[in-house]
Scaffold this motif. Structure first.
Motif, short mmCIF file in Angstrom:
data_model
loop_
_atom_site.label_atom_id
_atom_site.label_comp_id
_atom_site.label_asym_id
_atom_site.label_seq_id
_atom_site.Cartn_x
_atom_site.Cartn_y
_atom_site.Cartn_z
N GLU A 1 -28.75 -4.86 -2.49
CA GLU A 1 -29.59 -3.87 -3.18
C GLU A 1 -29.13 -2.45 -2.89
N ASN B 1 -30.45 0.73 -4.59
CA ASN B 1 -31.90 0.94 -4.63
C ASN B 1 -32.47 1.52 -3.35
N ASP C 1 -40.60 -5.89 -2.54
CA ASP C 1 -39.19 -6.05 -2.91
C ASP C 1 -38.43 -4.75 -2.73
N ASP D 1 -36.20 -3.58 -4.89
CA ASP D 1 -35.59 -3.13 -6.15
C ASP D 1 -36.53 -2.24 -6.97
N GLN E 1 -39.35 -2.87 -8.20
CA GLN E 1 -40.24 -3.50 -9.18
C GLN E 1 -41.68 -3.43 -8.68
N ASP F 1 -39.65 -2.34 -14.17
CA ASP F 1 -38.26 -2.79 -14.34
C ASP F 1 -37.51 -2.53 -13.05
N ARG F 2 -36.47 -3.28 -12.85
CA ARG F 2 -35.60 -3.05 -11.72
C ARG F 2 -35.02 -1.65 -11.78
N HIS F 3 -34.97 -0.98 -10.61
CA HIS F 3 -34.34 0.34 -10.57
C HIS F 3 -32.84 0.21 -10.85
N GLU G 1 -29.12 -6.48 -10.09
CA GLU G 1 -29.55 -7.68 -10.81
C GLU G 1 -30.52 -8.51 -10.01
N SER G 2 -31.34 -9.29 -10.73
CA SER G 2 -32.28 -10.19 -10.08
C SER G 2 -31.53 -11.33 -9.41
#
Ligand code: GDD
Ligand code: MN
Length: 379
Positions: A12, A15, A91, A93, A95, A205-207, A210-211
């Motif tokens: 990550e 992020n 998390d 990221d 989200q 949304d994710r900053h 990828e998930s």
């Protein structure tokens, strides 16, 4: 320290800085720390160290190499090393909006709940950050299935699969958890009953990046669900059922060979009792053998119980049939079910009882029964 914010991370790097910035702003005035539990294979740990050096809010890093237990394992590890008992899990990221943290803290401070769950599905929450329609469907369906499997424990939770929650770690049995992947909150919640409150949030949304969710995680989740729900007690039942089938087969085979019916029945009963003991030792109570009495003592108790049960059950069936106008089939079925429950209780509380206990016997017995019935099986 009043709050530890636990952030599991797997690759990550882009992020980290933004997350620390927004968390710092959100918890200004709170004596808090961020604990990254990182399993990355990229430069995330370096980025975390860099950001930590420049951060006013204490930022700690636990970098793991074995990725033990995945996301769930990382969260447990973070709770263990947290400086504060109050742990917030989110998390890495973005989200999970850090701006929700004060509201979660305030809800917990009211003092009447053990866990505050940030929910996508409570009134006002949204899940628009889920990648696509398929994921929205998967999330909704698996949430519904999960809730229907634990209707009591998850009564007050609309989003048991969220990764955004606040809990006092003293209410969680960290050693008893067997994290199997992504859904750590679910594992925590089904182990015992908690007082739970929810606050709605927008799953963003994710900053960046990828998930890490995958089909493999999905399959993992299903086995986790099965293990949690169909735990020890049902494994015990399956083994008992196999024993009954083996019993009939042995009687049939021996009588075919010309062995007397009574002798065949006795041999079959003893063989299945021994087989049953070996199987439950290996598969059901393997985690308790260490603290229990020796193997021969366990065997003696189990063997004595099962023989006594067989001896007592037959006359009870006879009595039920003769006095109660019930059919042999019903009487046998009823006594078998009762015997099964009694057998499970006896093995949990007596055969595999820890050698000594400081708690009162009654209290200890109740706790242990509860714990055993909820334990995941080992198959
Ligand atoms: N330490 C560690 N080890 N962290 C991990 C691992 C791992 O093996 N796998 C994933 N993570 C971290 C990610 O880096 C991220 O910070 C967080 O866990 C969530 O992973 P994502 O890849 O962003 O998964 P997601 O967005 O699909 O899943 C999220 O939403 C689910 C609800 O739909 C997570 O919050 C789940 O916990 C949540 O259940
Ligand atoms: Mn995510």
């Amino acid at each position: 320290m009043d709050l530890s914010i636990i952030v599991p991370t797997y690759n990550e790097a882009p992020n980290v800085a933004e997350l620390v910035r927004r968390v710092s702003a959100a918890v200004s005035g709170v004596d808090a720390e961020i604990v990254f539990v990182d399993d990355s294979t990229d430069d995330t740990p370096d980025v975390i160290r860099e950001v930590a050096a420049a951060s006013a809010l204490p930022v700690r890093l636990l970098h793991r190499t074995a990725r033990a237990g995945g996301l769930g394992g990382a969260v447990i590890e973070g709770m263990r090393i947290a400086a504060s008992d109050l742990c917030l899990v989110m998390d890495g990221d973005l989200q999970h909006p850090p701006e929700k943290i004060p509201e979660m803290l305030a809800r917990h401070a009211e003092g009447d709940v053990d866990v505050v769950v940030a929910s996508r599905y409570a009134g006002g929450g949204t899940s628009h950050g889920l990648a696509d329609r398929t994921r929205v469907m998967v999330s909704k369906v698996s949430t519904a299935i999960t809730k229907s499997m634990f209707p009591v424990r998850l009564r007050d939770v609309t989003d048991p699969m969220t990764g955004f929650f606040l809990v006092d770690r003293r209410t969680v049995d960290l050693d008893g958890l067997r994290p199997r992947g992504f859904k750590i909150l679910l594992e925590i919640l089904v182990r015992r009953s908690f007082r739970i409150a929810e606050v709605p949030f927008d799953f963003a949304d994710r900053h960046a990046g990828e998930s890490k969710a995958s089909v493999r995680q999905g399959v993992h989740f299903l086995t986790q669900l099965a293990a949690l729900r169909f735990g020890k007690m049902s494994l015990f039942a399956v083994i008992g059922g196999l024993g009954a089938v083996a019993n009939v087969a042995i009687v049939w085979a021996l009588t075919q060979l010309g062995v007397d019916y009574i002798v065949a029945a006795i041999i079959a009963a003893e063989a299945t009792i021994i087989g049953n003991f070996l199987l439950i030792e290996r598969f059901v109570f393997s985690d308790m053998r260490g603290q229990a009495s020796g193997v021969w003592s366990r065997f003696a108790k189990s063997f004595a119980f099962n023989n006594a049960e067989a001896v007592i059950r037959i006359p009870i069936v006879a009595l039920m049939v003769e006095t109660g106008h019930v059919s042999v089939v019903v009487a046998t079925a009823v006594t078998l079910v009762v015997a099964f429950v009694v057998r499970f209780v006896f093995h949990s509380l007596v055969v595999y009882a820890p050698r000594k206990s400081e708690r009162t016997p009654m209290r200890a017995a109740m706790e242990q029964l509860d714990e055993q019935a909820m334990q995941p099986g080992e198959l």
